[in-house]
Motif scaffolding. Structure first.
Motif, PDB file in Angstrom:
ATOM      1  N   LEU A   1       0.819  -1.219   0.000  1.00  0.00           N
ATOM      2  CA  LEU A   1       0.000   0.000   0.000  1.00  0.00           C
ATOM      3  C   LEU A   1       0.848   1.261   0.000  1.00  0.00           C
ATOM      4  N   GLY A   2       2.121   1.141   0.374  1.00  0.00           N
ATOM      5  CA  GLY A   2       3.013   2.295   0.340  1.00  0.00           C
ATOM      6  C   GLY A   2       3.791   2.426  -0.951  1.00  0.00           C
ATOM      7  N   GLY A   3       3.507   1.581  -1.938  1.00  0.00           N
ATOM      8  CA  GLY A   3       4.233   1.610  -3.201  1.00  0.00           C
ATOM      9  C   GLY A   3       3.805   2.768  -4.096  1.00  0.00           C
ATOM     10  N   ASP A   4       4.674   3.055  -5.070  1.00  0.00           N
ATOM     11  CA  ASP A   4       4.389   4.164  -5.987  1.00  0.00           C
ATOM     12  C   ASP A   4       3.188   3.876  -6.869  1.00  0.00           C
ATOM     13  N   TYR A   5       3.016   2.619  -7.281  1.00  0.00           N
ATOM     14  CA  TYR A   5       1.892   2.309  -8.166  1.00  0.00           C
ATOM     15  C   TYR A   5       0.553   2.469  -7.446  1.00  0.00           C
ATOM     16  N   ILE A   6       0.556   2.320  -6.119  1.00  0.00           N
ATOM     17  CA  ILE A   6      -0.663   2.548  -5.351  1.00  0.00           C
ATOM     18  C   ILE A   6      -1.003   4.039  -5.332  1.00  0.00           C
TER      19      ILE A   6
ATOM     20  N   VAL B   1      -8.371  -0.173  -5.138  1.00  0.00           N
ATOM     21  CA  VAL B   1      -6.908  -0.063  -5.069  1.00  0.00           C
ATOM     22  C   VAL B   1      -6.350  -1.059  -4.055  1.00  0.00           C
ATOM     23  N   ALA B   2      -7.009  -1.142  -2.893  1.00  0.00           N
ATOM     24  CA  ALA B   2      -6.488  -2.014  -1.832  1.00  0.00           C
ATOM     25  C   ALA B   2      -6.629  -3.483  -2.184  1.00  0.00           C
ATOM     26  N   LEU B   3      -7.818  -3.859  -2.647  1.00  0.00           N
ATOM     27  CA  LEU B   3      -8.069  -5.276  -2.894  1.00  0.00           C
ATOM     28  C   LEU B   3      -7.656  -5.707  -4.295  1.00  0.00           C
TER      29      LEU B   3
END
Length: 327
Positions: free
Chosen positions: A220-225, A238-240
């Motif tokens: 969840l801390g990634g750039d793509y998120i 986004v999360a699931l």
């Protein structure tokens, strides 16, 4: 193709190492297993050397040359000959194991799949609702429950649901129904397996919960998120749909590794509930010093875990193409 060939080579090498250790460990133990077995059979302190030699031959210790004995041992395994069980004499070890193996595979298989599904879902939801009360409850509760012993949990479950409430049978694999593919027998087997499965299910999902939660928090801390959130996608998607999908890959790998832990924990659980599986068989073999049966159970367990790990490694290359292309 190189990825699959490399994984196959690792599997065969590890399996050979397990077979070799299974051959060496009993021979490194102090004392003579043949003398122990003859002493138990005759009930006398003095043993007949001819009887000892006959038992040694039966156990595969007849040749003093360890290399010749090792080669004979490999030939016996290739032929499916694992010796004669001392506890269930004169039945071969393979027949004894084949009678108990389906019970353990059914119990462990269903428990492992349910633990994976429940643990993955709870871990993903806890990561999505990170720093919430639910996340704190799941994290702290999982850490606490994970430190409990399966045998102690089983005794509480046995006392409450079998003796106090009387909802489920206390011991055995089935009652007085006739074995066969019919509904009364299947229902009887399920009712007898419920308490052992419930005991294992208390701690089985813990590793999946914590692993999925921690990995998904990192995702969840990634750039793509952040890019997906900036594009206006809903937080739930986004999360699931993104974070949970990528976090699921290490959890799939841990599925096979946790199988060995679950099988080792089922040994005491099966003995507690007198469940007719490999765990109870291991307890009988240990009590009677049935070395051929103990060796065969250990080898069978290792082979099952290695095979599961090998299948998961192959599936990992299909799920994540990056694994096949990495150097």
């Amino acid at each position: 193709m190189k990825y699959y060939l490399r994984k196959t080579g690792y599997f065969l090498l590890t399996l050979w190492a397990a077979i070799t250790l299974n051959f060496m460990i009993p021979r490194l133990q102090p004392g003579d297993p043949a003398e122990v077995m003859v002493t138990q059979l005759t009930g006398r302190g003095e043993v007949d050397p001819a009887q000892v030699q006959a038992i040694r031959t039966m156990l595969g210790y007849g040749d003093d040359n360890v290399f010749v004995a090792y080669w004979q041992y490999l030939q016996q395994i290739a032929q499916g000959d694992l010796g004669i069980s001392f506890t269930y004499f004169p039945f071969p070890v393979t027949e004894v194991i084949w009678a108990a193996l389906p019970w353990t595979l059914g119990l462990i298989g269903i428990t492992q799949v349910l633990a994976f599904l429940i643990g993955t879902l709870l871990g993903a939801f806890a990561a999505w609702r990170r720093n919430s009360r639910f996340d704190s409850f799941i994290s702290v509760g999982s850490t606490f429950i994970g430190n409990l012993q399966s045998f102690w949990i089983g005794m509480i479950i046995l006392f409450v649901f079998a003796y106090e409430l009387g909802w489920f049978p206390a011991v055995g694999g089935y009652g007085y129904t006739t074995p066969g593919w019919n509904w009364p027998f299947v229902a009887d087997v399920v009712s007898h397996a419920f308490l052992p499965a419930m005991t294992l299910m208390v701690t089985a999902p813990i590793g999946f919960i914590l692993g999925m939660r921690n990995t998904m928090v990192q995702e969840l801390g990634g750039d793509y998120i952040r890019l997906a959130q900036a594009a206006g996608l809903p937080d739930k998607k986004v999360a699931l749909g993104y974070a949970a999908r990528n976090a699921l890959l290490p959890t799939v790998t841990s599925f096979a590794l946790s199988l060995g832990v679950l099988m080792s924990g089922s040994i005491l659980v099966e003995q507690l509930f007198d469940y007719p599986g490999m765990g109870r068989l291991m307890g009988e073999a240990t009590s009677n010093r049935d070395f051929p049966l103990m060796q065969a159970i250990l080898l069978t367990t290792i082979t099952i875990v290695l095979t599961a790990s090998f299948i998961v490694d192959l599936l990992y290359g299909v799920i994540d193409p990056r694994a096949r292309k990495s150097r």
